[in-house]
Design a protein around this motif. Structure first.
Motif, PDB file in Angstrom:
ATOM      1  N   HIS A   1       0.871  -1.165   0.052  1.00 16.37           N
ATOM      2  CA  HIS A   1       0.108   0.101  -0.126  1.00 16.37           C
ATOM      3  C   HIS A   1       0.898   1.345  -0.101  1.00 16.37           C
ATOM      4  N   HIS A   2       2.067   0.961  -0.337  1.00 16.99           N
ATOM      5  CA  HIS A   2       3.013   2.260  -0.632  1.00 16.99           C
ATOM      6  C   HIS A   2       3.217   2.705  -2.086  1.00 16.99           C
ATOM      7  N   LYS A   3       3.994   3.822  -2.256  1.00 18.17           N
ATOM      8  CA  LYS A   3       4.289   4.276  -3.415  1.00 18.17           C
ATOM      9  C   LYS A   3       5.132   3.266  -4.136  1.00 18.17           C
TER      10      LYS A   3
ATOM     11  N   PRO B   1      -4.309   2.117  -2.518  1.00 19.92           N
ATOM     12  CA  PRO B   1      -3.720   3.371  -1.752  1.00 19.92           C
ATOM     13  C   PRO B   1      -4.669   3.505  -0.544  1.00 19.92           C
TER      14      PRO B   1
ATOM     15  N   LYS C   1       3.704  10.680   6.038  1.00 19.07           N
ATOM     16  CA  LYS C   1       3.495  10.531   4.678  1.00 19.07           C
ATOM     17  C   LYS C   1       2.617  11.469   3.848  1.00 19.07           C
TER      18      LYS C   1
END
Lengths: 308, 308
Positions: free
Chosen positions: B97-99, B114, B296
């Motif tokens: 679920h990160h960049k 996301p 974030k």
């Protein structure tokens, strides 16, 4: 959410065009404003499909930012295959079935599966979201799977495709999907009205192999004589392209979509390594590759290994 | 399929450890041989969770290739956060679920959303695959969501988390998930037995902002006095770290997990730009940031903008 554009890769094939249309319909049903566009003109096969299912070709764009702030990528993820100004917009979703070379500044929705066709993934998304598949969308999905897997014969084919095809044929009102598939593949593989450059470059990709730039094109035909009766013209154009673009080696995989066999035409440096890779010799710059249909699975890996 | 290892990121938090255990259980149920491992020791919060639900901590590895040919990444995708010899093995799946900053030589299964917590995605995968969630796995999922979203208060929280928490609490046999969550966050935020370096660096990440290397650590506490009574010691260590590692600016975001407010401690070049970014002034190297809990979403973006 503000309006988004969805598109497949440059040099679009049937799956790239269909995925955009399929995704936009699904997103709109789920309440998002998404328009399907294309990064190039539709090819003969896709025109046959769109005509058969009475779907309009998406309009072609070269830049996204003048219209939207965010986009959705289908059937590709690499910037080099995408819209020219990709860096200026935010990618909010990717649906794909290729190798990955992607980066983002923000988390996003990314769904990739190592299966035969990207439309198969979108088909599953319709099922997961309980969105009814209209007959013409089912036709696009069916056609994409047939196109990407050469009627379920490519080694990239998975059970997901084998399960989807009969279900989609039913919704699309296609009684005999094999007959339809052959008709579609034939429509897409008429090379007689295509230029030598288009045959060579229309579906070509570059690969770095052991320090050499290897260009590999692929062309489908129902009769390989249609390709090789123009061998002299193809070789002249290959030579010109290699000089212009600094390719070290040019390969054209000509695939018979009815028999699932290929013949490889090669010019340039390292043809001896190609012979090693496939354990067979060139004769008149050509070699037979029986049972080979997938550049991704059956050509690139042995070549990469032999060159490295 | 031969055996695979699954692991979360280095410097593992509760979600990284839990995702690996959750994924391995699911994969094993679906017929694959997958073992959960970790890229570092479990922290206090995770130890509390594992103890509460009677789950063994995964063993720690530093290299994968000696054991397996392929791996699954959960709760991360970037090589720099992953196992040291990632380049020597094949990644067959990513759940995150990160960049994204990822590349592969082959197509693979990649699922990113996301949303607030990676365990939420794995929770959905259990539902999609009709695999019953055991009580202790539900406990890990619940704890991960509470940890990543600070009891659903972080702006990273989505409806997926809000829907999952009560359902998971029920399966896990937790009657009052808020009380449990506070107990868990407290267990994880006892800074009294942690060294100044651990408080500063334990969860720190580096960012390039306008040419400067900005190091941003984050520490959770139930009482910020526990952090700031050691301000002199923290500042000395910050100064040493900046000299040693060539950081231009060091920020420590100290977050009160009960009130969802933070205080920022800063030393180095560009503190004036930080003041600009948040529209408030440092006093004794500290500033109040009410309502700020997410590095974030609430710290990195305004800083990046102000520095660029």
């Amino acid at each position: 959410m503000s309006k988004e554009l969805v598109f497949g890769h440059k040099n679009p094939d049937t799956d790239a065009i269909s995925c955009a249309i399929e995704y936009a319909y699904l997103a709109n049903k789920l309440g998002d404003e998404v328009e399907a566009v294309a990064l190039g003109k539709t090819n003969n096969e896709t025109n046959f499909v769109l005509n058969r299912f009475n779907v309009k070709a998406p309009r072609v764009i070269t830049k996204a930012k003048p219209e939207v702030d965010s986009v959705v990528l289908v059937d590709h993820n690499e910037a080099i295959q995408s819209v020219d100004d990709l860096a200026d917009v935010t990618v909010t979703s990717v649906i794909d079935h290729h190798k990955i070379n992607f980066s983002s500044a923000q988390p996003l929705f990314y769904r990739a599966e190592p299966i035969g066709c990207c439309s198969t993934i979108i088909y599953k998304m319709y099922l997961e979201n309980n969105v009814e598949i209209p007959s013409n969308i089912a036709g696009l999905m069916l056609s994409s799977i047939i196109s990407d897997t050469l009627l379920l014969k490519s080694p990239t084919t998975t059970d997901d495709e084998r399960n989807a095809v009969p279900a989609l044929a039913k919704i699309a009102g296609i009684d005999d999907y094999e007959a339809y598939g052959i008709e579609m593949l034939k429509a897409g593989s008429d090379v007689n009205d295509r230029s030598a450059t288009d045959i060579l470059e229309g579906d070509a990709k570059s690969f770095d192999m052991g320090g050499k730039t290897v260009r590999i094109g692929q062309v489908n035909a129902v009769d390989l004589n249609d390709v090789f009766k123009r061998q002299a013209e193809l070789e002249t154009t290959m030579t010109d392209l290699m000089a212009d673009k600094s390719y070290d080696l040019f390969l054209l995989l000509a695939t018979n979509v009815l028999t699932s066999d290929s013949e490889l035409l090669a010019l340039g440096e390292g043809t001896d390594v190609v012979e090693q890779a496939f354990g067979t010799k060139f004769s008149n710059h050509r070699m037979n590759l029986p049972g080979v249909v997938s550049r991704k699975k059956q050509v690139v890996p042995p070549l990469t290994k032999a060159f490295d």
